[in-house]
Enzyme design. Structure first.
Site, PDB file in Angstrom:
ATOM      1  N   HIS A 122       0.828  -1.216   0.000  1.00 26.52           N
ATOM      2  CA  HIS A 122       0.000   0.000   0.000  1.00 26.52           C
ATOM      3  C   HIS A 122       0.857   1.258   0.000  1.00 26.52           C
ATOM      4  CE1 HIS A 122      -3.977  -1.623   1.788  1.00 26.52           C
ATOM      5  NE2 HIS A 122      -3.369  -2.565   1.120  1.00 26.52           N
ATOM      6  N   ARG A 147      -0.515  -0.782  -4.606  1.00 27.77           N
ATOM      7  CA  ARG A 147      -1.799  -0.093  -4.576  1.00 27.77           C
ATOM      8  C   ARG A 147      -1.531   1.365  -4.239  1.00 27.77           C
ATOM      9  NH1 ARG A 147      -6.799  -0.778  -0.245  1.00 27.77           N
ATOM     10  NH2 ARG A 147      -5.811   0.970   0.777  1.00 27.77           N
ATOM     11  N   TYR A 159     -10.259   7.778   2.227  1.00 30.57           N
ATOM     12  CA  TYR A 159     -10.062   6.379   2.552  1.00 30.57           C
ATOM     13  C   TYR A 159      -8.679   5.911   2.099  1.00 30.57           C
ATOM     14  CZ  TYR A 159      -9.567   1.571   1.574  1.00 30.57           C
ATOM     15  OH  TYR A 159      -9.015   0.344   1.496  1.00 30.57           O
ATOM     16  N   ASP A 210      -8.124   1.081  -4.925  1.00 30.33           N
ATOM     17  CA  ASP A 210      -9.338   0.651  -4.214  1.00 30.33           C
ATOM     18  C   ASP A 210     -10.317   1.822  -4.127  1.00 30.33           C
ATOM     19  OD1 ASP A 210     -11.206  -0.486  -2.550  1.00 30.33           O
ATOM     20  OD2 ASP A 210      -9.804  -0.980  -0.919  1.00 30.33           O
ATOM     21  N   HIS A 212     -13.318   1.540  -2.678  1.00 31.92           N
ATOM     22  CA  HIS A 212     -14.027   1.344  -1.414  1.00 31.92           C
ATOM     23  C   HIS A 212     -15.516   1.646  -1.515  1.00 31.92           C
ATOM     24  CE1 HIS A 212     -13.414   0.558   2.949  1.00 31.92           C
ATOM     25  NE2 HIS A 212     -12.399  -0.095   2.434  1.00 31.92           N
ATOM     26  N   GLU A 236     -10.582  -1.898  -7.574  1.00 27.79           N
ATOM     27  CA  GLU A 236     -11.228  -2.709  -6.527  1.00 27.79           C
ATOM     28  C   GLU A 236     -12.497  -2.053  -5.982  1.00 27.79           C
ATOM     29  OE1 GLU A 236      -8.443  -3.536  -3.403  1.00 27.79           O
ATOM     30  OE2 GLU A 236     -10.021  -3.759  -1.906  1.00 27.79           O
ATOM     31  N   GLU A 262     -13.897  -8.469  -0.630  1.00 34.85           N
ATOM     32  CA  GLU A 262     -13.304  -8.574   0.708  1.00 34.85           C
ATOM     33  C   GLU A 262     -14.373  -8.665   1.801  1.00 34.85           C
ATOM     34  OE1 GLU A 262     -10.992  -4.852   0.616  1.00 34.85           O
ATOM     35  OE2 GLU A 262     -12.259  -4.134   2.228  1.00 34.85           O
ATOM     36  N   ARG A 283     -11.818 -11.437  -4.013  1.00 40.16           N
ATOM     37  CA  ARG A 283     -11.006 -11.048  -2.848  1.00 40.16           C
ATOM     38  C   ARG A 283     -11.435 -11.689  -1.533  1.00 40.16           C
ATOM     39  NH1 ARG A 283      -7.710  -7.649  -1.925  1.00 40.16           N
ATOM     40  NH2 ARG A 283      -8.755  -6.203  -0.498  1.00 40.16           N
ATOM     41  N   HIS A 312      -7.992 -10.504   0.319  1.00 40.71           N
ATOM     42  CA  HIS A 312      -7.872  -9.392   1.258  1.00 40.71           C
ATOM     43  C   HIS A 312      -6.749  -9.710   2.247  1.00 40.71           C
ATOM     44  CE1 HIS A 312     -10.313  -6.913   4.470  1.00 40.71           C
ATOM     45  NE2 HIS A 312      -9.407  -6.165   3.886  1.00 40.71           N
ATOM     46  N   ASP A 316      -6.150  -5.585   9.643  1.00 39.88           N
ATOM     47  CA  ASP A 316      -7.149  -6.048  10.611  1.00 39.88           C
ATOM     48  C   ASP A 316      -7.352  -7.559  10.512  1.00 39.88           C
ATOM     49  OD1 ASP A 316      -8.368  -4.502   8.220  1.00 39.88           O
ATOM     50  OD2 ASP A 316      -9.961  -5.906   8.720  1.00 39.88           O
ATOM     51  N   GLU A 339      -2.954  -9.489  -1.111  1.00 38.52           N
ATOM     52  CA  GLU A 339      -2.717  -8.188  -0.465  1.00 38.52           C
ATOM     53  C   GLU A 339      -1.804  -8.377   0.748  1.00 38.52           C
ATOM     54  OE1 GLU A 339      -6.250  -6.339   1.108  1.00 38.52           O
ATOM     55  OE2 GLU A 339      -5.276  -4.394   1.356  1.00 38.52           O
ATOM     56  N   TRP A 402     -19.051   3.298   3.403  1.00 38.80           N
ATOM     57  CA  TRP A 402     -17.664   3.221   3.860  1.00 38.80           C
ATOM     58  C   TRP A 402     -16.968   2.089   3.120  1.00 38.80           C
ATOM     59  CZ3 TRP A 402     -13.686   5.550   5.403  1.00 38.80           C
ATOM     60  CH2 TRP A 402     -12.537   4.816   5.751  1.00 38.80           C
TER      61      TRP A 402
HETATM   62  C1  GCO Z   1      -8.355  -3.238   1.761  1.00 37.37           C
HETATM   63  C2  GCO Z   1      -9.520  -2.880   2.597  1.00 37.37           C
HETATM   64  C3  GCO Z   1      -9.247  -2.411   3.981  1.00 37.37           C
HETATM   65  C4  GCO Z   1     -10.555  -2.331   4.746  1.00 37.37           C
HETATM   66  C5  GCO Z   1     -10.425  -2.912   6.097  1.00 37.37           C
HETATM   67  C6  GCO Z   1     -11.772  -2.977   6.789  1.00 37.37           C
HETATM   68  O1  GCO Z   1      -8.534  -3.267   0.556  1.00 37.37           O
HETATM   69  O2  GCO Z   1      -7.310  -3.524   2.311  1.00 37.37           O
HETATM   70  O3  GCO Z   1     -10.441  -2.118   1.879  1.00 37.37           O
HETATM   71  O4  GCO Z   1      -8.523  -1.221   4.024  1.00 37.37           O
HETATM   72  O5  GCO Z   1     -11.035  -1.037   4.849  1.00 37.37           O
HETATM   73  O6  GCO Z   1      -9.842  -4.167   5.996  1.00 37.37           O
HETATM   74  O7  GCO Z   1     -11.725  -3.749   7.914  1.00 37.37           O
HETATM   75 MG    MG Z   2     -10.410  -2.927  -0.148  1.00 40.00          MG
END
Ligand code: GCO
Ligand code: MG
Length: 402
Positions: A122, A147, A159, A210, A212, A236, A262, A283, A312, A316, A339, A402
């Site tokens: 990233h 990315r 984001y 991404d 989002h 994405e 994801e 994903r 993904h 987290d 990723e 989001w």
């Molecule tokens: C990604 C994701 C993350 C999410 C997160 C949510 O592509 O890595 O979009 O950034 O926002 O994993 O829990």
């Molecule tokens: Mg994502």
């Protein structure tokens, strides 16, 4: 062999992680990731209150039967909480089976399809020039796929662009913070970013982006068309994907490769997308899509339709998920990319592992199972802290995706 304990461990070395440890009467154990960002404790309860009592006394080698028992037997099927809990059990049981067989997990799946797992990192910047520089830093670190997310002129926060310049996006606050979004400002800026990135780094690096879930299908089609000259690896999550048929419109208008999934938790969330070949990369992950057992089914359906995997791998998802994912990626025939957002040192200390990064690839280890452990004494030093993902509004205050 019998399961004697299914213990849920919650720890917060910088962010919250939930881990399931399945212990047997022969002393060996398996680990599964059960982390659902911002909703962690619901999975803790699901596992502790509703799953663990049903596991005690069972033969841990019956992975398929236990999976079906938890999926069909619950009556209430699917959903992120249920499928994350099932994934944790499933991953722990595959880990255990590897330890019983004394084989790394990828061997149980059918062996190695590749030497290493191509990953993307990233690169985030507050503006155009810092994003271009950051992509350069990732190139220097050896990444072949990057990315790029940048702050958007005229928007206070965006984001994927961390406020504290951390290389990953930490969980947000004790209560959700609010971001603001403008589609027109975004659509005006993003093609310029990738034009500049191609100018700066030439044709070789793979670039990803991404969205989002922020666009409508028509806006996604417009963005895809505008990005075609810059040959993206993927675009994405352009739109929320509850309406799978909506992707037909995007697909008709652009040849930019599309990635999605994801937040999906079963094969039913992507059935139309896969069968109609409306996307190029799926994903879904080990932790949120029912573990190795279910992810394998999704990948097989995807493979029939020329769709490759791109799991993904944000921070987290714990190192336990990453370890399992890398064994899956090493085996799965229709692998695309993985990723990889590096975890912090504190997290890596709590979860010792044998996977390693080298020159743009991750390599799973050869130790039995998925090769990731947990230091429970250290884990105890980091108690749970409530944390939410932010929410997002349009500039006029309307709640947005989001
Ligand atoms: C990604 C994701 C993350 C999410 C997160 C949510 O592509 O890595 O979009 O950034 O926002 O994993 O829990
Ligand atoms: Mg994502």
């Amino acid at each position: 062999m019998k399961i004697t304990e299914a213990r849920v461990i919650v720890t917060c070395p910088g962010r919250n992680f939930v881990t399931l440890k399945i212990v047997t009467d022969e002393g060996i154990y398996g680990l599964g990731d059960a982390t659902l960002n911002g909703r962690e404790l619901s999975v803790v309860s699901y596992l502790q209150d509703h799953v663990a009592p049903c596991l005690i006394g069972r033969d841990p080698q019956q992975i398929e039967d236990i999976w079906q028992y938890l999926y069909r037997g619950a009556y209430w099927r699917r959903g992120p909480v249920t499928m994350t809990a099932i994934a944790a059990v499933d991953t722990a049981l595959w880990d255990l089976k590897g330890k019983i067989a004394n084989l790394p997990l990828y061997q149980l799946l059918g062996g190695r399809s590749r030497t290493g797992v191509l990953v993307y990192g990233h690169a985030n910047g507050a503006d155009l020039s810092s994003t271009i520089d950051e992509v350069g830093r990732y190139r220097e670190m050896g990444y072949k796929a990057i990315r790029a997310q940048s702050g958007i002129p005229g928007l206070d926060s965006t984001y994927g662009v961390s406020k504290d310049r951390m290389f990953y996006e930490p969980a947000d606050n004790d209560l959700p913070t609010e971001n603001f979004w403008s589609t027109s400002k975004y659509l005006d800026f993003v093609p310029k970013l990738f034009e500049k990135l191609r100018d700066a780094y030439g044709p070789e690096p793979h670039f990803l982006h991404d969205v989002h879930h922020r666009l409508t299908p028509l806006e996604a089609a417009q963005l895809g068309k505008m990005l075609e000259p810059y040959r993206m690896f993927w675009l994405e999550d352009t739109v929320p994907a509850e309406n799978q048929e909506g992707f037909r419109l995007i697909r008709q208008h652009t040849t930019t490769p599309l990635a999605v999934g994801e937040v999906f938790n079963t094969i039913w969330d992507c059935k139309t997308l896969l069968q109609e070949q409306l996307v190029d990369y799926i994903r879904t992950t080990v932790v949120h899509a029912g573990g190795i057992t279910h992810l394998r089914r999704i990948a097989d359906l995807a493979g029939l339709h020329h769709i490759r995997t791109g799991s993904h791998g944000a921070t987290d998802l714990s190192p336990v998920c990453m370890g399992a994912a890398l064994h899956f990626d090493t085996w799965v025939p229709n692998f695309g990319i993985q990723e990889y957002m590096r975890h912090t040192e504190e997290t890596d200390e709590v979860f010792p592992h044998d996977y390693r990064f080298e020159d743009g690839f991750l390599y799973c280890g050869e130790s039995p199972g998925h090769g990731v452990d947990i230091d429970e004494t250290l884990a105890e030093k980091y108690p749970y802290q409530r944390a939410f993902l932010p929410v997002n509004r349009l500039e006029d205050g309307t709640m947005w995706n989001w």
